[in-house]
Design a protein around this motif. Structure first.
Motif, mmCIF file in Angstrom:
data_model
loop_
_atom_site.group_PDB
_atom_site.id
_atom_site.type_symbol
_atom_site.label_atom_id
_atom_site.label_comp_id
_atom_site.label_asym_id
_atom_site.label_seq_id
_atom_site.Cartn_x
_atom_site.Cartn_y
_atom_site.Cartn_z
ATOM 1 N N ALA A 151 -29.769 -2.460 -22.638
ATOM 2 C CA ALA A 151 -29.059 -2.403 -23.903
ATOM 3 C C ALA A 151 -29.005 -3.830 -24.440
ATOM 4 O O ALA A 151 -28.092 -4.592 -24.127
ATOM 5 C CB ALA A 151 -27.660 -1.829 -23.714
ATOM 6 N N LEU A 152 -30.013 -4.197 -25.222
ATOM 7 C CA LEU A 152 -30.073 -5.546 -25.779
ATOM 8 C C LEU A 152 -28.896 -5.815 -26.688
ATOM 9 O O LEU A 152 -28.343 -4.885 -27.287
ATOM 10 C CB LEU A 152 -31.345 -5.725 -26.612
ATOM 11 C CG LEU A 152 -32.677 -5.825 -25.896
ATOM 12 C CD1 LEU A 152 -33.795 -5.966 -26.917
ATOM 13 C CD2 LEU A 152 -32.709 -6.978 -24.935
ATOM 14 N N PRO A 212 -14.288 9.095 -26.043
ATOM 15 C CA PRO A 212 -15.067 9.741 -27.097
ATOM 16 C C PRO A 212 -15.839 10.945 -26.553
ATOM 17 O O PRO A 212 -16.120 11.029 -25.351
ATOM 18 C CB PRO A 212 -16.020 8.640 -27.563
ATOM 19 C CG PRO A 212 -16.051 7.643 -26.462
ATOM 20 C CD PRO A 212 -14.756 7.751 -25.733
ATOM 21 N N ALA A 213 -16.189 11.835 -27.444
ATOM 22 C CA ALA A 213 -16.993 12.995 -27.046
ATOM 23 C C ALA A 213 -18.400 12.521 -26.673
ATOM 24 O O ALA A 213 -18.842 11.454 -27.078
ATOM 25 C CB ALA A 213 -17.057 13.994 -28.199
ATOM 26 N N GLY A 214 -19.093 13.324 -25.914
ATOM 27 C CA GLY A 214 -20.471 13.007 -25.545
ATOM 28 C C GLY A 214 -20.556 12.218 -24.251
ATOM 29 O O GLY A 214 -19.608 12.165 -23.457
ATOM 30 N N ASP A 274 -27.791 7.511 -26.562
ATOM 31 C CA ASP A 274 -26.750 8.500 -26.832
ATOM 32 C C ASP A 274 -25.534 8.327 -25.920
ATOM 33 O O ASP A 274 -24.723 9.230 -25.772
ATOM 34 C CB ASP A 274 -27.307 9.920 -26.758
ATOM 35 C CG ASP A 274 -28.068 10.213 -25.481
ATOM 36 O OD1 ASP A 274 -28.251 9.301 -24.657
ATOM 37 O OD2 ASP A 274 -28.491 11.367 -25.306
ATOM 38 N N TRP A 275 -25.390 7.148 -25.323
ATOM 39 C CA TRP A 275 -24.258 6.839 -24.459
ATOM 40 C C TRP A 275 -23.295 5.901 -25.175
ATOM 41 O O TRP A 275 -23.713 5.004 -25.891
ATOM 42 C CB TRP A 275 -24.738 6.156 -23.171
ATOM 43 C CG TRP A 275 -25.451 7.085 -22.255
ATOM 44 C CD1 TRP A 275 -26.771 7.443 -22.301
ATOM 45 C CD2 TRP A 275 -24.903 7.795 -21.158
ATOM 46 N NE1 TRP A 275 -27.059 8.318 -21.300
ATOM 47 C CE2 TRP A 275 -25.927 8.548 -20.579
ATOM 48 C CE3 TRP A 275 -23.628 7.859 -20.605
ATOM 49 C CZ2 TRP A 275 -25.723 9.364 -19.469
ATOM 50 C CZ3 TRP A 275 -23.422 8.666 -19.502
ATOM 51 C CH2 TRP A 275 -24.465 9.408 -18.941
ATOM 52 N N ALA A 283 -24.203 14.897 -16.005
ATOM 53 C CA ALA A 283 -25.183 14.358 -16.947
ATOM 54 C C ALA A 283 -24.520 13.604 -18.099
ATOM 55 O O ALA A 283 -25.194 12.921 -18.862
ATOM 56 C CB ALA A 283 -26.046 15.487 -17.502
ATOM 57 N N GLU A 284 -23.194 13.716 -18.218
ATOM 58 C CA GLU A 284 -22.479 13.057 -19.312
ATOM 59 C C GLU A 284 -21.606 11.894 -18.845
ATOM 60 O O GLU A 284 -20.862 11.328 -19.631
ATOM 61 C CB GLU A 284 -21.581 14.065 -20.037
ATOM 62 C CG GLU A 284 -22.330 15.180 -20.718
ATOM 63 C CD GLU A 284 -21.394 16.200 -21.335
ATOM 64 O OE1 GLU A 284 -21.663 16.589 -22.478
ATOM 65 O OE2 GLU A 284 -20.403 16.588 -20.683
ATOM 66 N N ILE A 285 -21.707 11.544 -17.554
ATOM 67 C CA ILE A 285 -20.874 10.479 -17.010
ATOM 68 C C ILE A 285 -21.754 9.404 -16.385
ATOM 69 O O ILE A 285 -22.629 9.692 -15.576
ATOM 70 C CB ILE A 285 -19.910 11.003 -15.926
ATOM 71 C CG1 ILE A 285 -19.025 12.119 -16.469
ATOM 72 C CG2 ILE A 285 -19.053 9.865 -15.367
ATOM 73 C CD1 ILE A 285 -18.218 12.832 -15.410
ATOM 74 N N GLY A 286 -21.487 8.179 -16.781
ATOM 75 C CA GLY A 286 -22.107 7.019 -16.168
ATOM 76 C C GLY A 286 -21.007 6.042 -15.796
ATOM 77 O O GLY A 286 -19.907 6.094 -16.343
#
Length: 179
Positions: A135-136, A33-35, A14-15, A58-61
Motif C-alpha cells: 500500500a504505497l 466500517p462495513a466490508g 477493497d480493505w 475473508a473480511e478480516i486482516g
C-alpha cells in the motif's frame, strides 16, 4: 477507491486499515466500517471472538506494528485473510524482519501487505522478505513504483524467494539462467 500493488500489478484495494485514535484507544467492533477491515493486533487480541462472529475470515486482516511479536498471530492464520506490517516511517526497518519471520519461521502463506510509509525504493527489498502486496503512500506514482521490482537483475544474498549465489552455482542455476 484506493489502489495497491499486489503480485506486481496495480489493483483496487477493497480493505480499510483501522488505526487507533490519537489517544491510543481502539474502536469497538460495532464501530468498524462495513466490508473488509485490516485491524491492529491489539484490537484482534482483545476482540478476536467478536470480530470472527461479525465477519467471515475473508473480511478480516490483522496488521502488526514494528514492535509486535509475529509469533502472537501464528495460531490465528486460518482465521484471517491477510497480515499487514506497518512501516510508520521510512527509516524503520523492523517490518522487514517481521515479514521474513512470518514467511520463513512461521510458514505464513497468505497475503503479506506492507502498509504505512511505503516507498518505491523499498519494494524490491520488501519482496525479498516475503511481501506480496504494498500500500504505497498516496502521493507516490504506482506505475513508476512497479519498475522497482526489475531494477536488480541479480542478487547475491539468499532471500525468502531466492537461493544465495553460492547455492545457485552448486545447482547450476546460473548457467541455465544465462543460456
Amino acid at each position: 477507491m484506493a489502489s495497491i500493488i499486489k503480485n506486481r500489478a496495480i489493483v483496487n484495494d477493497d480493505w480499510t486499515v483501522v488505526r487507533p485514535a490519537e489517544d491510543g484507544t481502539l474502536p469497538a467492533v460495532n464501530e468498524l466500517p462495513a466490508g473488509k477491515v485490516l485491524v491492529p493486533l491489539a484490537l484482534w487480541q482483545a476482540e478476536r471472538d467478536a470480530l470472527s462472529a461479525s465477519r467471515s475470515a475473508a473480511e478480516i486482516g490483522v496488521w502488526l506494528a514494528p514492535d509486535s511479536e509475529p509469533a502472537d498471530i501464528v495460531a490465528d492464520f486460518d482465521r484471517i485473510a491477510l497480515i499487514g506490517v506497518d512501516f510508520p516511517v521510512f527509516r524503520d526497518g523492523r517490518g522487514y524482519s517481521i515479514g521474513r519471520l512470518l514467511r520463513e519461521r512461521y510458514g505464513y502463506k497468505g497475503e503479506l501487505r506492507a502498509i504505512g510509509d511505503v516507498l518505491r525504493d523499498q519494494l524490491a527489498f520488501m519482496f525479498r522478505c516475503g511481501f506480496d502486496a504494498y500500500a504505497l503512500r498516496a502521493d507516490k506514482d504506482f506505475d513508476d513504483a512497479l519498475k522497482a521490482f526489475d531494477e536488480f537483475s541479480f542478487n547475491y544474498q539468499g532471500a525468502v524467494n531466492s537461493l544465495p549465489l553460492f547455492r545457485r552455482r552448486e545447482l547450476g542455476e546460473l548457467a541455465k539462467a544465462s543460456a
